[in-house]
Write an enzyme that holds these catalytic residues in place. Structure first.
Site, PDB file in Angstrom:
ATOM      1  N   GLY A 108       0.823  -1.203   0.000  1.00  0.00           N
ATOM      2  CA  GLY A 108       0.000   0.000   0.000  1.00  0.00           C
ATOM      3  C   GLY A 108       0.853   1.248   0.000  1.00  0.00           C
ATOM      4  O   GLY A 108       2.073   1.178   0.173  1.00  0.00           O
ATOM      5  N   PRO A 109       0.211   2.402  -0.193  1.00  0.00           N
ATOM      6  CA  PRO A 109       0.912   3.678  -0.225  1.00  0.00           C
ATOM      7  C   PRO A 109       1.596   3.985   1.113  1.00  0.00           C
ATOM      8  O   PRO A 109       1.282   3.342   2.117  1.00  0.00           O
ATOM      9  CB  PRO A 109      -0.209   4.686  -0.478  1.00  0.00           C
ATOM     10  CG  PRO A 109      -1.371   3.898  -0.950  1.00  0.00           C
ATOM     11  CD  PRO A 109      -1.223   2.530  -0.414  1.00  0.00           C
ATOM     12  N   PRO A 110       2.518   4.951   1.125  1.00  0.00           N
ATOM     13  CA  PRO A 110       3.197   5.329   2.369  1.00  0.00           C
ATOM     14  C   PRO A 110       2.205   5.778   3.439  1.00  0.00           C
ATOM     15  O   PRO A 110       1.169   6.368   3.119  1.00  0.00           O
ATOM     16  CB  PRO A 110       4.074   6.509   1.954  1.00  0.00           C
ATOM     17  CG  PRO A 110       4.241   6.384   0.486  1.00  0.00           C
ATOM     18  CD  PRO A 110       3.008   5.724  -0.026  1.00  0.00           C
ATOM     19  N   GLY A 111       2.529   5.471   4.673  1.00  0.00           N
ATOM     20  CA  GLY A 111       1.748   5.983   5.790  1.00  0.00           C
ATOM     21  C   GLY A 111       0.384   5.346   5.963  1.00  0.00           C
ATOM     22  O   GLY A 111      -0.495   5.926   6.599  1.00  0.00           O
ATOM     23  N   GLY A 113       0.013   2.319   7.408  1.00  0.00           N
ATOM     24  CA  GLY A 113       0.010   1.449   8.583  1.00  0.00           C
ATOM     25  C   GLY A 113       0.706   0.108   8.405  1.00  0.00           C
ATOM     26  O   GLY A 113       0.536  -0.784   9.236  1.00  0.00           O
ATOM     27  N   LYS A 114       1.505  -0.046   7.365  1.00  0.00           N
ATOM     28  CA  LYS A 114       2.160  -1.332   7.123  1.00  0.00           C
ATOM     29  C   LYS A 114       3.139  -1.665   8.244  1.00  0.00           C
ATOM     30  O   LYS A 114       3.075  -2.733   8.847  1.00  0.00           O
ATOM     31  CB  LYS A 114       2.883  -1.301   5.762  1.00  0.00           C
ATOM     32  CG  LYS A 114       1.936  -1.045   4.602  1.00  0.00           C
ATOM     33  CD  LYS A 114       2.645  -1.084   3.269  1.00  0.00           C
ATOM     34  CE  LYS A 114       3.633   0.067   3.063  1.00  0.00           C
ATOM     35  NZ  LYS A 114       2.985   1.383   3.060  1.00  0.00           N
ATOM     36  N   THR A 115       4.052  -0.734   8.502  1.00  0.00           N
ATOM     37  CA  THR A 115       5.032  -0.961   9.553  1.00  0.00           C
ATOM     38  C   THR A 115       4.342  -1.112  10.894  1.00  0.00           C
ATOM     39  O   THR A 115       4.667  -2.002  11.683  1.00  0.00           O
ATOM     40  CB  THR A 115       6.030   0.212   9.620  1.00  0.00           C
ATOM     41  OG1 THR A 115       6.668   0.321   8.352  1.00  0.00           O
ATOM     42  CG2 THR A 115       7.070  -0.028  10.685  1.00  0.00           C
ATOM     43  N   SER A 431      -6.408   4.649 -19.071  1.00  0.00           N
ATOM     44  CA  SER A 431      -7.593   4.938 -18.268  1.00  0.00           C
ATOM     45  C   SER A 431      -7.993   6.407 -18.271  1.00  0.00           C
ATOM     46  O   SER A 431      -9.026   6.772 -17.739  1.00  0.00           O
ATOM     47  CB  SER A 431      -7.405   4.426 -16.842  1.00  0.00           C
ATOM     48  OG  SER A 431      -6.597   5.293 -16.113  1.00  0.00           O
ATOM     49  N   LYS A 474      -8.751   5.006  -6.856  1.00  0.00           N
ATOM     50  CA  LYS A 474      -9.156   6.221  -7.558  1.00  0.00           C
ATOM     51  C   LYS A 474     -10.347   6.878  -6.880  1.00  0.00           C
ATOM     52  O   LYS A 474     -10.400   8.097  -6.716  1.00  0.00           O
ATOM     53  CB  LYS A 474      -9.512   5.874  -9.003  1.00  0.00           C
ATOM     54  CG  LYS A 474      -8.298   5.524  -9.858  1.00  0.00           C
ATOM     55  CD  LYS A 474      -8.754   5.026 -11.221  1.00  0.00           C
ATOM     56  CE  LYS A 474      -7.548   4.802 -12.147  1.00  0.00           C
ATOM     57  NZ  LYS A 474      -7.981   4.223 -13.433  1.00  0.00           N
TER      58      LYS A 474
HETATM   59  P1  ATP Z   1       5.774   3.454   4.499  1.00  0.00           P
HETATM   60  O1  ATP Z   1       5.371   2.784   3.214  1.00  0.00           O
HETATM   61  O2  ATP Z   1       6.144   4.875   4.246  1.00  0.00           O
HETATM   62  O3  ATP Z   1       6.763   2.695   5.303  1.00  0.00           O
HETATM   63  P2  ATP Z   1       3.758   2.557   6.371  1.00  0.00           P
HETATM   64  O4  ATP Z   1       2.562   1.987   5.699  1.00  0.00           O
HETATM   65  O5  ATP Z   1       4.737   1.619   6.956  1.00  0.00           O
HETATM   66  O6  ATP Z   1       4.430   3.586   5.389  1.00  0.00           O
HETATM   67  P3  ATP Z   1       3.295   3.401   9.057  1.00  0.00           P
HETATM   68  O7  ATP Z   1       4.623   3.910   9.470  1.00  0.00           O
HETATM   69  O8  ATP Z   1       2.889   2.062   9.536  1.00  0.00           O
HETATM   70  O9  ATP Z   1       3.178   3.509   7.488  1.00  0.00           O
HETATM   71  O10 ATP Z   1       2.138   4.409   9.453  1.00  0.00           O
HETATM   72  C1  ATP Z   1       2.347   5.811   9.580  1.00  0.00           C
HETATM   73  C2  ATP Z   1       1.711   6.306  10.834  1.00  0.00           C
HETATM   74  O11 ATP Z   1       0.304   6.281  10.710  1.00  0.00           O
HETATM   75  C3  ATP Z   1       2.060   5.442  12.011  1.00  0.00           C
HETATM   76  O12 ATP Z   1       2.346   6.286  13.081  1.00  0.00           O
HETATM   77  C4  ATP Z   1       0.800   4.642  12.262  1.00  0.00           C
HETATM   78  O13 ATP Z   1       0.666   4.310  13.598  1.00  0.00           O
HETATM   79  C5  ATP Z   1      -0.290   5.582  11.774  1.00  0.00           C
HETATM   80  N1  ATP Z   1      -1.438   4.832  11.270  1.00  0.00           N
HETATM   81  C6  ATP Z   1      -1.582   4.317  10.026  1.00  0.00           C
HETATM   82  N2  ATP Z   1      -2.757   3.667   9.907  1.00  0.00           N
HETATM   83  C7  ATP Z   1      -3.372   3.766  11.093  1.00  0.00           C
HETATM   84  C8  ATP Z   1      -4.632   3.297  11.609  1.00  0.00           C
HETATM   85  N3  ATP Z   1      -5.487   2.587  10.860  1.00  0.00           N
HETATM   86  N4  ATP Z   1      -4.926   3.572  12.884  1.00  0.00           N
HETATM   87  C9  ATP Z   1      -4.065   4.286  13.652  1.00  0.00           C
HETATM   88  N5  ATP Z   1      -2.894   4.764  13.239  1.00  0.00           N
HETATM   89  C10 ATP Z   1      -2.536   4.513  11.974  1.00  0.00           C
HETATM   90 MG    MG Z   2       6.816   1.525   6.776  1.00  0.00          MG
END
Ligand code: ATP
Ligand code: MG
Length: 523
Positions: A108-111, A113-115, A431, A474
């Site tokens: 998924g895109p950055p930020g 919640g993957k990590t 598209s 989208k």
């Molecule tokens: P990247 O691809 O840049 O590594 P990522 O998907 O790993 O991004 P995270 O670092 O896990 O992104 O998430 C960014 C921040 O957003 C974190 O502090 C995370 O706790 C918060 N966050 C993301 N999704 C949620 C959610 N569903 N509920 C609560 N907090 C969330």
């Molecule tokens: Mg990450």
């Protein structure tokens, strides 16, 4: 004395017998070496590595699924299906700890919640968590290490991570597996395959250690921004869990439940000292960020709260309330102010929807005309497929000219320029067909495109609207940009189930069979 200490440490390290024999042999060699020898220092470093690696398997208690569910809920808003899948994953591990669990890959895109999901999994399993970044890595030795006869050699990053984790049953997240490079020095993805292969990873060989290390108890997770650049054999090993991004409503919940409290703590304020209104947060989401995840949102919230912290430090009486009208003063003028309305304020501009590895995006197709000889110019880093769909759109419009009340001679005396701004990002794919067609018709008919409407779809020369990919992303982007209507190919109706409820609530969906319908709905 030094050697005696080392020898005791070796005895305590819990190495497999064969490894211990090897280490003792080297230790004996070390004892005989003159201290000043360069080799002695290198050997000493190696001995330290061998001693400090967590050879012993820590005790683990069985996974408590109820507690695991609670941890996932405590750390993340929403994501119900994903949490359910993770609980299943944990249940399988609980029932057969020795069995071959799948390797989860969060895409998924950055930020999004993957990590942080990975951290929760570790917490739920009572294991330590480490990350290894694979981005840009192109040398096999970065994974497997260099032989220790090289000056400055070190173990590869998998073994380094094991040491950082301090446990060989850690949860190890391999980040950016989609950005794995490939160089002259061997293929890192081959080494990675071995790391992830339960048949092979019990006897993983690191070049620096010169011995095997058992990785079979590591719980591997991986992350990626996109799927298509992951080497096929690796992708086949993994189970993909998609995190498409959040709607504005979901972001508001995430912000008020998680991001604001966390930023309050980080900035040394306490809960009662500042209040940030929901309206202000919603405005930050809509006007100061444009992203699928919540990373910039958290940064902007941090900036607002630091501003409040300064006020409090300067003696303002808490609680400091922050509302809509303070935002301009703190964050500056809105970055994404009514962009859609502004752009589509004149004929010739249509709002399209694009899929990118970092989520959905709105884009503007701008058409302009000048007296000329019927030439078509395309700019904005468009790929070959997108250029073709622009040509198709123009041909289609020519063939429809009479029906639309356009003078067919117009096309011979007019040069047309299509530009798709925003940037350096190369754009491609079929598209944008509908958006290009609508922009052209809007230009030549001199009628504005509705500013509340975005569209996506491929077109055929006979005026049919064909289905496209990335509908969910989208649509989320359209909702996030404050649009109210989306025009989508009728044959994408099957994707409707995937669209989050909050986005459905915000948008009207119009399903297109034909480009004629597109014009009716868009102009
Ligand atoms: P990247 O691809 O840049 O590594 P990522 O998907 O790993 O991004 P995270 O670092 O896990 O992104 O998430 C960014 C921040 O957003 C974190 O502090 C995370 O706790 C918060 N966050 C993301 N999704 C949620 C959610 N569903 N509920 C609560 N907090 C969330
Ligand atoms: Mg990450």
């Amino acid at each position: 004395a030094e050697v005696l200490e080392l020898s005791e440490a070796v005895a305590k390290a819990g190495m497999p017998e064969a490894v211990e024999r090897e280490v003792r042999k080297e230790l004996a060699r070390y004892e005989r070496m003159p201290e000043a020898a360069g080799e002695a220092a290198m050997l000493r470093t190696w001995l330290d590595w061998m001693i400090e690696l967590p050879w012993k398997l820590p005790e683990t208690s069985p996974i408590d699924l109820t507690a695991a569910r609670a941890i996932l809920d405590a750390d993340h808003f929403g994501l119900e299906k994903i949490k359910a899948r993770i609980v299943e994953f944990l249940a399988v591990r609980k029932l057969s700890p020795e069995g071959q669990a799948p390797i989860l890959c969060f895409v998924g895109p950055p930020g999004t919640g993957k990590t942080s999901l990975g951290q929760s999994i570790a917490r739920a399993m009572g294991r330590s968590f480490v990350r290894v970044s694979l981005g840009g890595l192109h040398d096999e030795a970065e994974i497997r290490g260099h032989r220790r006869t090289y000056i400055g050699a070190l173990p590869g990053n998998v073994i380094q991570a094991i040491k950082r984790a301090g446990a060989r049953n850690c949860v190890m997240m391999l980040d950016e597996i989609d950005k794995l490079g490939r160089g002259f020095q061997g293929d890192p993805s081959a080494a990675l395959l071995e790391v992830l292969d339960p048949e092979q990873n019990a006897t993983f060989h690191d070049n620096y250690l010169g011995t095997e290390f058992d990785l079979s108890k590591v719980v591997f997770l991986t992350t990626a921004n996109q799927l298509d650049t992951i080497p096929g054999p690796l992708r086949d090993r993994m189970e993909v869990i998609a995190l498409p991004g959040y709607t504005a409503e979901e972001k508001l919940e995430i912000a008020s439940r998680y991001l604001v409290p966390r930023q309050v703590r980080t900035n040394g304020i306490s809960e009662g000292q500042v209040s940030l209104s929901d309206a202000a947060i919603a405005r930050i989401i809509e006007r100061y960020t444009r992203e699928a995840g919540v990373r910039s949102l958290e940064r902007e919230i941090g900036a607002v709260l630091r501003h409040a912290a300064v006020k409090i430090a300067e003696g303002a009486t808490p609680p400091v309330a922050i509302d809509l009208d303070h935002l301009d003063g703190i964050l500056g003028p809105a970055k994404f102010d009514n962009e859609v309305a502004m752009r589509t304020g004149m004929p010739g501009v249509a709002t399209g929807l694009a899929w990118t590895p970092v989520g959905g995006e709105i884009l503007f197709v701008e058409a302009s005309r000048a007296p000329g000889k019927g030439r078509l110019t395309l700019t904005g880093q468009l790929g070959a497929v997108m250029r073709e769909s622009a040509e198709a759109a123009l041909s289609l419009l020519k063939s429809r000219a009479a029906g639309l009340g356009l003078d067919p001679g117009l096309f011979e005396t007019t040069d047309i320029h299509i530009h798709v701004p925003a940037g350096a990002t190369p754009k491609d794919g079929p598209s944008a067909g509908v958006a290009i067609f609508v922009a052209l018709a809007s230009l030549l008919l001199d009628r504005r495109v509705r500013s509340d409407t975005a569209m996506t779809g491929e077109i055929s020369l006979r005026g049919l609207v064909l289905p496209v990919g990335g509908i969910k992303e989208k649509v989320i982007a359209a909702a996030g940009a404050g649009l109210h209507r989306v025009l989508l190919p009728a044959r994408n109706r099957r994707d409707y189930d995937e669209i989050p409820q909050t986005a459905r609530n915000r948008l009207d969906f119009v399903w297109l069979e034909t480009t004629d319908a597109a014009l009716r709905e868009a102009l």
